[in-house]
Design a protein around this motif. Structure first.
Motif, PDB file in Angstrom:
ATOM      1  N   LEU A 503       0.831  -1.207   0.000  1.00  0.00           N
ATOM      2  CA  LEU A 503       0.000   0.000   0.000  1.00  0.00           C
ATOM      3  C   LEU A 503       0.868   1.260   0.000  1.00  0.00           C
ATOM      4  N   MET A 504       1.918   1.245   0.787  1.00  0.00           N
ATOM      5  CA  MET A 504       2.819   2.402   0.830  1.00  0.00           C
ATOM      6  C   MET A 504       3.452   2.650  -0.525  1.00  0.00           C
ATOM      7  N   GLN A 505       3.817   1.587  -1.221  1.00  0.00           N
ATOM      8  CA  GLN A 505       4.527   1.726  -2.479  1.00  0.00           C
ATOM      9  C   GLN A 505       3.604   2.047  -3.650  1.00  0.00           C
ATOM     10  N   ASN A 506       2.373   1.572  -3.597  1.00  0.00           N
ATOM     11  CA  ASN A 506       1.471   1.699  -4.742  1.00  0.00           C
ATOM     12  C   ASN A 506       0.323   2.683  -4.544  1.00  0.00           C
ATOM     13  N   GLY A 507       0.064   3.043  -3.306  1.00  0.00           N
ATOM     14  CA  GLY A 507      -1.028   3.968  -3.047  1.00  0.00           C
ATOM     15  C   GLY A 507      -0.756   5.371  -3.545  1.00  0.00           C
ATOM     16  N   MET A 508       0.459   5.840  -3.343  1.00  0.00           N
ATOM     17  CA  MET A 508       0.804   7.198  -3.772  1.00  0.00           C
ATOM     18  C   MET A 508       0.772   7.307  -5.297  1.00  0.00           C
ATOM     19  N   ALA A 509       1.229   6.267  -5.957  1.00  0.00           N
ATOM     20  CA  ALA A 509       1.272   6.302  -7.418  1.00  0.00           C
ATOM     21  C   ALA A 509      -0.119   6.309  -8.025  1.00  0.00           C
ATOM     22  N   ASN A 510      -1.035   5.606  -7.403  1.00  0.00           N
ATOM     23  CA  ASN A 510      -2.410   5.527  -7.911  1.00  0.00           C
ATOM     24  C   ASN A 510      -3.361   5.390  -6.723  1.00  0.00           C
ATOM     25  N   PRO A 511      -4.019   6.474  -6.312  1.00  0.00           N
ATOM     26  CA  PRO A 511      -4.919   6.420  -5.142  1.00  0.00           C
ATOM     27  C   PRO A 511      -6.020   5.381  -5.267  1.00  0.00           C
ATOM     28  N   ASP A 512      -6.412   5.026  -6.498  1.00  0.00           N
ATOM     29  CA  ASP A 512      -7.433   3.994  -6.660  1.00  0.00           C
ATOM     30  C   ASP A 512      -6.960   2.654  -6.104  1.00  0.00           C
ATOM     31  N   ASN A 513      -5.648   2.452  -6.066  1.00  0.00           N
ATOM     32  CA  ASN A 513      -5.126   1.223  -5.472  1.00  0.00           C
ATOM     33  C   ASN A 513      -5.501   1.132  -3.991  1.00  0.00           C
ATOM     34  N   ILE A 514      -5.511   2.270  -3.324  1.00  0.00           N
ATOM     35  CA  ILE A 514      -5.917   2.291  -1.915  1.00  0.00           C
ATOM     36  C   ILE A 514      -7.387   1.922  -1.790  1.00  0.00           C
ATOM     37  N   GLY A 515      -8.207   2.533  -2.654  1.00  0.00           N
ATOM     38  CA  GLY A 515      -9.636   2.259  -2.599  1.00  0.00           C
ATOM     39  C   GLY A 515      -9.973   0.813  -2.899  1.00  0.00           C
ATOM     40  N   SER A 516      -9.297   0.211  -3.864  1.00  0.00           N
ATOM     41  CA  SER A 516      -9.599  -1.175  -4.222  1.00  0.00           C
ATOM     42  C   SER A 516      -9.067  -2.156  -3.187  1.00  0.00           C
ATOM     43  N   ALA A 517      -8.008  -1.767  -2.479  1.00  0.00           N
ATOM     44  CA  ALA A 517      -7.367  -2.679  -1.532  1.00  0.00           C
ATOM     45  C   ALA A 517      -7.904  -2.561  -0.117  1.00  0.00           C
ATOM     46  N   ALA A 518      -8.589  -1.477   0.187  1.00  0.00           N
ATOM     47  CA  ALA A 518      -8.917  -1.147   1.575  1.00  0.00           C
ATOM     48  C   ALA A 518      -9.688  -2.247   2.293  1.00  0.00           C
ATOM     49  N   TYR A 519     -10.706  -2.802   1.634  1.00  0.00           N
ATOM     50  CA  TYR A 519     -11.523  -3.794   2.334  1.00  0.00           C
ATOM     51  C   TYR A 519     -10.732  -5.066   2.603  1.00  0.00           C
ATOM     52  N   ALA A 575      -4.353 -15.294   0.782  1.00  0.00           N
ATOM     53  CA  ALA A 575      -5.233 -15.058  -0.360  1.00  0.00           C
ATOM     54  C   ALA A 575      -5.679 -13.608  -0.409  1.00  0.00           C
ATOM     55  N   LEU A 576      -5.971 -13.034   0.763  1.00  0.00           N
ATOM     56  CA  LEU A 576      -6.388 -11.629   0.809  1.00  0.00           C
ATOM     57  C   LEU A 576      -5.262 -10.709   0.337  1.00  0.00           C
ATOM     58  N   ARG A 577      -4.019 -11.031   0.709  1.00  0.00           N
ATOM     59  CA  ARG A 577      -2.902 -10.200   0.235  1.00  0.00           C
ATOM     60  C   ARG A 577      -2.809 -10.241  -1.288  1.00  0.00           C
ATOM     61  N   ARG A 578      -2.971 -11.431  -1.872  1.00  0.00           N
ATOM     62  CA  ARG A 578      -2.884 -11.533  -3.329  1.00  0.00           C
ATOM     63  C   ARG A 578      -4.034 -10.778  -4.008  1.00  0.00           C
ATOM     64  N   LYS A 579      -5.207 -10.819  -3.443  1.00  0.00           N
ATOM     65  CA  LYS A 579      -6.331 -10.054  -3.991  1.00  0.00           C
ATOM     66  C   LYS A 579      -6.058  -8.556  -3.885  1.00  0.00           C
ATOM     67  N   LEU A 580      -5.511  -8.150  -2.760  1.00  0.00           N
ATOM     68  CA  LEU A 580      -5.187  -6.746  -2.528  1.00  0.00           C
ATOM     69  C   LEU A 580      -4.169  -6.247  -3.554  1.00  0.00           C
ATOM     70  N   GLN A 581      -3.159  -7.080  -3.819  1.00  0.00           N
ATOM     71  CA  GLN A 581      -2.079  -6.665  -4.704  1.00  0.00           C
ATOM     72  C   GLN A 581      -2.463  -6.725  -6.183  1.00  0.00           C
ATOM     73  N   ALA A 582      -3.659  -7.199  -6.474  1.00  0.00           N
ATOM     74  CA  ALA A 582      -4.134  -7.142  -7.866  1.00  0.00           C
ATOM     75  C   ALA A 582      -4.323  -5.701  -8.314  1.00  0.00           C
ATOM     76  N   GLY A 583      -4.487  -4.795  -7.351  1.00  0.00           N
ATOM     77  CA  GLY A 583      -4.592  -3.385  -7.688  1.00  0.00           C
ATOM     78  C   GLY A 583      -5.951  -3.005  -8.257  1.00  0.00           C
ATOM     79  N   ALA A 584      -6.036  -1.778  -8.735  1.00  0.00           N
ATOM     80  CA  ALA A 584      -7.315  -1.197  -9.150  1.00  0.00           C
ATOM     81  C   ALA A 584      -7.539  -1.233 -10.655  1.00  0.00           C
ATOM     82  N   THR A 585      -6.562  -1.695 -11.419  1.00  0.00           N
ATOM     83  CA  THR A 585      -6.656  -1.558 -12.881  1.00  0.00           C
ATOM     84  C   THR A 585      -7.923  -2.189 -13.444  1.00  0.00           C
ATOM     85  N   THR A 586      -8.157  -3.449 -13.143  1.00  0.00           N
ATOM     86  CA  THR A 586      -9.336  -4.128 -13.685  1.00  0.00           C
ATOM     87  C   THR A 586     -10.622  -3.493 -13.182  1.00  0.00           C
TER      88      THR A 586
END
Length: 599
Positions: A503-519, A575-586
């Motif tokens: 989250l620290m590494q990818n959230g700043m680059a794309n805030p949508d990554n935070i939104g998709s990963a939060a739950y 499994a949750l970590r892998r889902k989180l790291q899929a990011g927001a692109t899709t």
């Protein structure tokens, strides 16, 4: 008809042997508390709420509340008398300060008692819970004059309280609210607007209802920076402090809702109603958040209290209902069929439920204790305690209520077709649990609060402290009976650390990554938090067995349930970590209009 027995034995185990409440007796913030009080208070509370309140749950749900032509509301039969019984027994004043007519008990002990009330009848318990939150906000921000006028009668239960945030056009986004406040020139304000979803907004249980209302004053800044909070009583107190003139506010209608039918959820209309400013002008949201933060822990309690209620009735049914034969051969050949409890899939549902409920109960009580320590404990420990309250409140609220819904549905499944029938009560647990995931900040909002605000506060101090405490407890788990659980928890904590770094590494680059990963992140933190509590419970149970505890069956069941949590729940962290790291692109690639699929 469903039944309920308060889980006093489990509450006492957590309070006395896991979180160490007895050792705090007589220390700063626990001056009125004696360790010998725990057992009698919990036992009497358990008896009272199981015998007096629980039998009303199902019939009150069927009857609901009634609004009359004059705007008044009648609660279900027996509620007025039951409300007075709770007051006379003093359950509503257990944790209030002695100088406000309370008993000065720790909030954590009150948290345990509130679980019993909420399991017994969640809709009824809401009338008390909202008042407690309103008192906290008034005490924290209102003038001494307002505190002295309103708090004593609210604390005694003679008057009740509500909070009025939501408007028809604005839900979570409070910056859009339109209710306005005009100065009257005498220190009071004229409040005009409409609020919706107001729990306990109008009823016949108390002689006055004190509404905390968010509104905008003239020339207030736009958005959340321009919100003020006002005390708006149903009846304006007279010179003696008793209910006087009827204020110009009313219940326009009762919301027709899925569950909690016995609580009066109102549309409230304010037509130039007289109110008084609480705290500073344009600082109302901060004042309301005092009430909301307390409410979020309470709503998490509502979630797992419904899970406890559903679990008890699911387990009882599984032991009684006969259906089919065990896979390994008939367990009771003399009967036409074996009880449901012989089937592994039914046991899976029951053990999952038990692991979730008991893990969340322990976490909720631990956080309630941290809240006590943050407010009144030794000065040098308050900041650390508050860090944990801030970090894990979204977990108790969101994961606690997700558990409520999941367990209620699973226990309905245990009942099969009979669980779908109203008279058996299981479907009510599902309906009542559902709202807890929505109100006081929907669970998705809790996830964003956790990831967007709580992780970063104080430079990440809270989450780093959490990681350290979990790692230490895992490292100290030398007992072979808990070693496997410690190993599984350590791995899950490692997954959580990796997710935090992502989250620290990818959230700043794309805030949508935070939104998709939060739950997913919130679910991971919930798993690790409950796993941590299970490790502590397993250690306590092992120590009890070594000491020759007479309740051997209880302690051995704790160890089995802890092992189940380690084997069947903690592995989900990967499994949750892998889902989180899929990011927001899709998630973000699908055009908005494509969601309205036609044909």
């Amino acid at each position: 008809m469903p039944t309920y027995t308060a889980p006093v034995r489990d509450s006492r185990f957590v309070l006395e042997q896991v979180i160490g409440l007895p050792g705090l007796a007589g220390t700063p913030g626990f001056d009125e508390f004696d360790a010998d009080m725990i057992a009698p208070i919990l036992e009497e509370a358990g008896r009272f709420f199981a015998e007096v309140v629980a039998p009303t749950n199902h019939p009150a749900d069927q009857e609901g509340c009634t609004r009359h032509e004059d705007g008044s509301v009648t609660t279900p039969a027996g509620f007025k008398e039951m409300y007075q019984q709770v007051r006379e027994a003093g359950w509503n004043t257990l944790a209030l300060p002695v100088d406000r007519g309370g008993q000065g008990m720790p909030g954590v002990l009150n948290f345990a008692v509130e679980e019993y009330l909420t399991s017994a009848n969640m809709a009824f318990g809401m009338y008390f819970g909202l008042t407690a939150g309103a008192i906290e906000a008034i005490e924290a921000r209102a003038s001494q004059e307002l505190r002295d006028l309103y708090v004593p009668k609210m604390a005694s239960g003679e008057w009740s309280g509500t909070m009025n945030l939501t408007e028809p056009h604005a839900g979570t986004d409070l910056g859009l609210l339109r209710t306005r406040a005009e100065p009257n020139g005498d220190g009071s304000w004229s409040i005009t607007g409409t609020k919706i979803f107001i729990s306990s907004g109008e009823h016949d249980l108390t002689s006055n209802i004190i509404h905390l209302v968010l509104a905008r004053t003239p020339d207030a800044p736009k958005g959340t920076k321009g919100i003020s909070m006002f005390i708006v009583p149903k009846f304006i107190p007279d010179a003696e402090g008793n209910p006087g003139a009827r204020n110009s506010l009313s219940c326009g209608s009762l919301e027709e809702k899925m569950g909690i039918h016995a609580n009066s959820t109102c549309v409230m209309n304010y037509d130039g109603a007289t109110g008084w400013l609480v705290g500073d002008e344009n600082k109302g949201l901060a004042a309301m958040f005092i009430m909301m933060n307390a409410a979020r822990l309470w709503v998490g309690l509502q979630g797992f209290s419904q899970a406890e209620l559903a679990y008890q009735n699911g387990a009882a049914y599984a032991l009684d209902r006969r259906q089919g034969r065990a896979l390994t051969g008939p367990k009771e050949p003399g009967e036409a069929a074996d009880p449901l409890i012989v089937h592994p899939d039914v046991r899976r549902l029951l053990l999952d439920a038990r692991a979730r409920v008991e893990g969340m109960r322990a976490l909720g009580l631990w956080i309630a204790l941290q809240n006590d320590l943050a407010h009144a404990g030794p000065e040098d420990g308050r900041a650390a305690a508050d860090d944990m309250v801030q970090l894990l409140t979204p977990i108790v609220k969101a994961i606690g209520t997700d558990i409520g819904m999941r367990v209620a549905q699973d226990m309905q499944q245990v009942w099969g077709g009979h669980g779908y029938i109203v008279e058996n009560g299981m479907e009510q647990f599902v309906r009542d649990a559902r709202i807890t995931q929505i109100y006081e900040g929907a669970n998705g909002v809790q996830a964003m609060d956790l990831v967007g605000r709580k992780l970063a506060m104080h430079g990440g101090r809270a989450i780093q402290s959490f990681f350290g405490m979990v790692d230490k407890d895992c490292a100290d788990a030398a007992d072979p009976r808990v070693a496997a659980l410690a190993e599984a928890l350590g791995k899950a904590n490692g997954e959580l650390k990796a997710a935090s770094m992502w989250l620290m590494q990818n959230g700043m680059a794309n805030p949508d990554n935070i939104g998709s990963a939060a739950y997913h992140y919130m679910e991971m933190l919930g798993l690790v938090s409950m796993g941590w509590m299970w490790l502590r419970m397993a250690k306590a149970a092992s120590a009890s067995l070594d000491a020759g505890d007479e309740d051997k069956g209880f302690m051995e069941a704790k160890l089995v349930t802890a092992r189940h949590f380690a084997e069947s729940h903690l592995p989900e962290a990967g499994a949750l970590r892998r889902k989180l790291q899929a990011g927001a692109t899709t998630i973000m690639d699908l055009p908005a209009e494509a969601f309205l699929r036609v044909g």
